[in-house]
Design an enzyme around this catalytic site. Structure first.
Site, PDB file in Angstrom:
ATOM      1  N   SER A 198      -9.574   2.186   3.128  1.00 17.00           N
ATOM      2  CA  SER A 198      -8.830   2.875   2.126  1.00 17.00           C
ATOM      3  C   SER A 198      -7.889   2.115   1.329  1.00 17.00           C
ATOM      4  O   SER A 198      -7.327   2.356   0.251  1.00 17.00           O
ATOM      5  CB  SER A 198      -7.904   3.681   2.845  1.00 17.00           C
ATOM      6  N   LYS A 237       0.943  -1.138   0.132  1.00 18.16           N
ATOM      7  CA  LYS A 237      -0.132   0.139  -0.135  1.00 18.16           C
ATOM      8  C   LYS A 237       0.930   1.217  -0.091  1.00 18.16           C
ATOM      9  O   LYS A 237       1.897   1.272   0.895  1.00 18.16           O
ATOM     10  CB  LYS A 237      -0.994  -0.024   1.234  1.00 18.16           C
ATOM     11  N   SER A 264      -9.335  -0.302   7.179  1.00 19.18           N
ATOM     12  CA  SER A 264      -8.961  -0.088   6.044  1.00 19.18           C
ATOM     13  C   SER A 264      -8.137  -1.524   5.100  1.00 19.18           C
ATOM     14  O   SER A 264      -7.845  -1.227   4.075  1.00 19.18           O
ATOM     15  CB  SER A 264      -7.896   0.984   6.100  1.00 19.18           C
TER      16      SER A 264
END
Lengths: 512, 98, 498
Positions: A159, A84, A183
């Site tokens: 997210s 990420k 997330s």
């Protein structure tokens, strides 16, 4: 189905085994995934940056090791991974999906990246996210939308939508995410993958770009419970560079996952959180959840209802603590040391203060600005006690609730998210509607508990549903056993992993 | 209860160093008021007898030995600088009143 | 625009003075408060940074053990309550020299709580200064203002930022409001600051060089009509970095505020700055909402736990405190109160102690450091310590005098050459050929010459009037460029007129 497609559909543990059996090299694995990325990205847009050269070099380095050296490495050695873009990588652009960090190339590696490199796990690239991990759909990325591999008209969650979509779409067997309010887990639920948030402090945050320091935690995104366990064991454990890192060794998660695969849960007490579910939850989410509960009971688990009376205040407390900490953590993006600088318009004095204000105005997106303003307010003199102070007290109450619950049961369960993946644009204009999506994931962050989402099946319209386990602090392994058991039971029912029901046109044209 | 006025949002923008546009201020006023209304509920249960939690997992600070490690080179330190000069970061004019 | 000032005596007569000091002391740890970057004064810009002290995304602070121990030492010296649990908090404000745009400090749970410091004034009075807290925090970087006149912030075009200092550990010692000082407030403030300086030096926790910014103070002053009236509005003069500046700031603020109050005016709650050039304080920024620092516990750090056994361990290693040391040395050196006070005021205690250690007598050491060398330091506008002569040099000169190899005059010349960087006293003596002319034959000839040139003087001497002897000695000294020993000259003259 080409060889490449068959290869990338293996679990990471299976890929690792093939490496050990010399059926495949790390380079071949990296090349296969780079081929999928090339084919899939036009439809998925999961990656912000693909680091092909670096990944191939890392793979070659691993392949060149002696068998003896390879044997000393963690089980997942040689298996590639996606990161990420909230985690800093030396020499590879890291942006947090924000304009304000566009072009920033970090001069250092996060601790988890150092550990992945030490394990010789090649890094395929950096995945998309909501800007600074603020959002539940990845629509708040400053750069691009990421599509849900199950239905490209739907969001992948957020997210960490990029990591989840990359893993679900076979662009990577493994990915790292960060989980502040869900997330990792909510995108896992939305994409039919496994997402784990370890105990707060179980994985070093050094090098994870901070959103809300007391809630943030790095964790695995994978397609199987065992893969998550193995990855957690690579990245977890004490780190002296993070003051909130727990000074204890990693928990035996892989062992627990393998134990769970035997599907024997006799003697295990499972607590169903009474306050999560019901109103606001999609009916087929609840149906899949109840079917899973039945499966747990069938394997011998005793399922009881437990009450966490203060959980209803979790969302409110979260939306005070998170923006407060974020408002302070994001102050450093001021146009001085790295990232964007925007000078004020000519009619405004060209001062440092104004430069900062115009830089931040231009560099941050709406959601980030909204949370900074909210957090600034919550911390400001005169409101601190009523807001931040109260929210911290709610955390205490929620922790107490969980402590009492864990006096009665071994693990807790609830749905991961109230709904399945929604369509692009559905909630973007209504912050509160978006926030409510995190109602079932937030409590674990407030209480620092480990929690994991695994696929529970599909909704009526064919979208994945997530099932969540929560375990006591610092006892992450406890949730891996029932999760692996449920996964095995479900896969037997389905005749294979949940992704067997997914259309993957980007795998069709692959040849090798 | 707490409601955000225009002036308040402008002031918060100043505190947070964000040059909010007119449009943003207007839109944020509605949004923040709706969020504030919903999160004000924390006060219902945050009574005096409850201790606040700052870190969810209670730990004592680990203290680092006072031993130096290799620093960033000047080049690394300045590698992201929007503007640099003579090995230093350049700031626009700083007002004494700031 | 000169401000109206009341006469000092009148101001302190009419108003009750309340003041407070917030003293920042930079700790001399090897590395920074929250990261392992080595600290060095005057290094190349931006070379003493890790991702933490540069505030890079993802970096996290970890507390330096030595900095905490130093704080505990200072806490013990200031008789502070040392809290078992303390906490770091973020102080949020934007400034270009702050890498994270928040400072990590301590707020409602400082490491050191209430304490006090007894300070001795010039006349021997002891005044107890109450301490509110002494907390740990990190420093900011440094701005150099470019393009304006003489490097000042006003009118500068832009600034260059060096973050080397960012993250250097500081302790901020905050006094409670100090009352009952009356017209001696400036004296007490100065004595307090010197006492703090001496303590941190004795503890070895700071270089405590004000001129290098190791110590600086914010001076708060308010006036009220009488000691039982509520506290008045205060001004806060920031970052005063000389002892004299602190005393003068207090004096000036008392006079300025008294003049305003006398006319029925109101004191603004504002931050001010001491201007050394004009010897005034200048108004800065009126305190406002902009000072909303939004303190909250730093979630990247956890509670600091200090056990009693650790405190005891440190207490057992505490060195002698400056006041006790002064009293001991005064006895050892056999100095009077007044002599000792002069030594302290001249900031010469350490230097004399070292000079004595190097072999000089206390009286001899004092004579040099408080006499010739003080004058020289004053001329050069530097501190005694900064003079390019060491205590060992001074002790060597003293030894040369004691051995009869130098007379006073030659000794002074020797010292001047040492100060000019010509080497150690022995080297200077050798190089310059400075030695007492003790060869009686040579000296006798010169004395005879002088006597012949001054027959009237010789007559007077012969008649028993010894007053003009000096003229004769002077003549010999001129002829020998000062290297004659006056006693020897006298002896020769006396033998000749017999």
């Amino acid at each position: 189905m080409s060889d490449t497609a068959a290869l990338v559909q293996l679990t990471a543990a299976e890929m690792a085994e093939k490496i050990r059996n010399k059926e495949v090299t790390s380079r071949e694995l990296v090349e296969a995934h780079l081929a999928v990325i090339e084919a899939a990205e036009p439809q998925l847009q999961a990656f912000l940056k693909v680091s092909a050269q670096e990944a191939l070099a890392q793979a070659d380095e691993f392949d060149a090791l002696s068998d003896e050296d390879k044997a000393k490495l963690p089980e997942l050695a040689g298996v590639p991974i996606a990161i990420k873009d909230m985690i800093v990588t030396e020499g590879i652009e890291t942006t947090a999906a924000s304009r304000i960090l566009e072009g920033w190339v970090p001069p250092y590696d996060a601790t988890v990246i150092e550990r992945l490199k030490a394990a010789h796990m090649p890094i395929l690239g950096k995945t998309n996210l909501d800007e600074f991990a603020m959002g539940s759909s990845t629509e708040h990325s400053a750069y691009q939308n990421t599509m849900n591999p199950w239905n490209t008209e739907c969001v992948p969650g957020g997210s960490g939508g990029g990591s989840a979509a990359a893993v679900a779409g076979f662009e990577a067997p493994l990915a790292l995410g960060t989980d502040t309010g869900g997330s990792i887990r909510q995108p896992g639920a939305f994409t039919g993958t496994v997402g784990v948030k370890p105990t707060y402090g179980a994985v070093s945050r050094y090098g994870a770009i901070a959103m809300a320091s007391s809630l943030d935690q790095i964790g695995p995104a994978t397609r199987s419970v065992l893969d998550s366990a193995l990855l957690y064991e690579v990245i977890g454990g004490h780190d002296k560079r993070d003051s909130t890192s727990i000074p204890e060794p990693v928990r035996p998660a892989a062992e627990a996952a393998r134990e769970g695969a035997k599907r024997d849960l006799k003697g295990m007490k499972v607590g169903l959180i009474k306050e999560i579910g019901g109103e606001g939850f999609q009916q087929d989410v609840l149906d899949r959840f109840n079917e899973c509960v039945k499966l747990l009971e069938d394997m011998g688990a005793e399922v009881v209802e437990v009450s966490c009376p203060h959980i209803g205040y979790a969302l409110s407390a979260y939306y005070i603590v998170m923006p407060s900490e974020a408002s302070s953590n994001l102050a450093r993006y001021d146009g001085m040391r790295y990232g964007l600088r925007v000078m004020p318009p000519v009619d405004v004095p060209q001062t440092a203060a104004n430069m900062m204000s115009y830089t931040r105005e231009a560099g941050f997106g709406d959601e980030v600005k909204r949370r900074i303003i909210l957090g600034t307010y919550a911390l400001s003199a005169g409101y601190y006690d009523a807001w931040y102070g109260s929210a911290q007290k709610v955390r205490t109450l929620i922790i107490d609730d969980f402590n009492k619950a864990f006096d009665q049961v071994d693990v807790l369960i609830c749905p991961t998210a109230p709904t399945t993946a929604f369509k692009f644009g559905d909630k973007i204009e209504d912050p509160m509607a978006m926030y409510v999506n995190d109602i079932a994931t937030i409590p674990a962050n407030l209480a620092g508990l480990p929690a994991m989402s695994i696929p529970a099946g599909l909704s009526g319209d064919g979208m994945p549903v997530g099932f969540q386990f929560l375990a006591p602090q610092k006892r992450d392994e406890v949730m891996y056993k029932p999760a692996a058991a449920l996964e095995a039971a479900l896969e037997e029912q389905w005749g294979g992993p949940v992704w067997k029901s997914m259309n993957t046109p980007w795998l069709e044209g692959l040849n090798k | 209860m707490s409601t955000f006025t225009r002036e308040e949002i402008t002031h918060l923008g100043d505190l947070a160093r964000i040059a909010l546009t007119e449009k943003e201020i207007v839109r944020m006023q509605d949004e923040l008021n709706s969020i504030a209304e919903s999160i004000n509920t924390v006060q219902e249960v945050a009574t005096d007898d409850v201790q606040p939690t700052a870190n969810p997992v209670p730990l004592e600070a680990y203290l680092r030995p006072d031993v130096a490690q290799k620093p960033l080179t000047q080049e690394q330190a300045l590698s992201g600088a929007p503007v640099k000069e003579d090995g230093m970061f350049v700031a626009p004019r700083i007002l004494g009143e700031e | 625009m000169a401000e109206k000032l009341m006469k000092y005596a009148e101001a302190t007569d009419k108003y009750d003075v309340v003041f407070g000091l917030e003293t920042h002391v930079e700790l001399s740890t090897n590395t920074k408060l929250f990261c392992p970057a080595h600290i060095e004064f005057g290094g190349e810009p931006n070379t003493q940074l890790t991702p933490v002290s540069l505030g890079l995304p993802g970096s996290l602070p970890v507390v330096n053990e030595t900095a905490v121990d130093y704080a505990i030492k200072l806490g013990l010296a200031l008789h502070c309550q040392i809290n078992e649990w303390s906490q770091f908090a973020r102080k949020n404000y934007f400034y270009p020299d702050m890498p994270r745009d928040y400072q990590i400090s301590q707020y409602d749970k400082p490491t050191n709580g209430e304490g006090y410091l007894d300070v001795e004034l010039e006349d021997g009075t002891v005044f107890r200064v109450p301490i509110e807290r002494a907390h740990i925090e990190d420093d900011a970087g440094k701005n150099t203002h470019v393009g304006g006149a003489d490097g000042r912030i006003e009118g500068a075009d832009h600034s260059l930022v060096d973050y080397n200092r960012a993250g250097v550990p500081l302790i901020e010692i905050v006094t409670k409001p100090i009352t009952g000082a009356g017209d001696r407030a400036p004296e007490i403030a100065g004595a307090y600051m010197r006492a703090i300086r001496d303590i941190v030096r004795a503890l070895g926790i700071s270089r405590a060089k004000m001129e290098q910014g190791n110590m600086r103070a914010d001076v708060n002053v308010s006036l009220r009509p009488s000691a039982d009236a509520p506290l008045g509005t205060r001004s806060e003069t920031k970052n005063v970095n000389t002892f004299r500046g602190i005393e003068k700031t207090l004096r000036y603020e008392i006079r300025r505020q008294a003049a305003i109050l006398d006319e029925g005016g109101e004191i603004l709650q504002e931050t001010r700055h001491w201007d050394e050039a004009t010897q005034t304080t200048a108004g800065g920024r009126v305190k406002s909402d902009a000072d909303d620092y939004r303190y909250f516990p730093d979630p990247d750090l956890v509670m600091l736990h200090i056990t009693q056994s650790h405190i005891d361990e440190i207490a057992a290693q505490m060195p002698e405190m400056p006041r006790e040391r002064r009293n001991r040395l005064k006895d050892e050196w056999n100095f009077s109160d007044i002599e000792m006070r002069d030594v302290i005021n001249a900031d010469a205690l350490d230097l004399i102690e070292e000079t004595v250690k190097a072999g000089a007598t206390a009286a001899g050491a004092k004579k040099w450091w408080l006499g010739e060398l003080s004058r020289e330091a004053n001329n050069q506008g530097v501190t005694l310590e900064e003079l390019s002569i060491t205590p060992a040099d001074v002790a060597e000169v003293e030894k040369l005098i004691a051995d009869g190899k130098l007379n006073d005059k030659l000794a002074k010349q020797t010292v001047n050459f040492v100060l000019a960087g010509e080497g150690t006293p022995a080297e200077v003596v050798e190089k310059r050929g400075l030695k007492v002319v003790s060869d009686d034959g040579a000296l006798e000839a010169i004395v005879m010459e002088a006597m012949e040139a001054n027959p009237d003087v010789v007559e007077k001497l012969k008649s028993g009037n010894m007053k003009p002897m000096g003229a004769l000695i002077g003549a010999v000294m001129r002829a020998t460029k000062g290297s004659a020993d006056a006693k020897s000259v006298t002896k020769i003259v006396m033998s000749k007129i017999k």
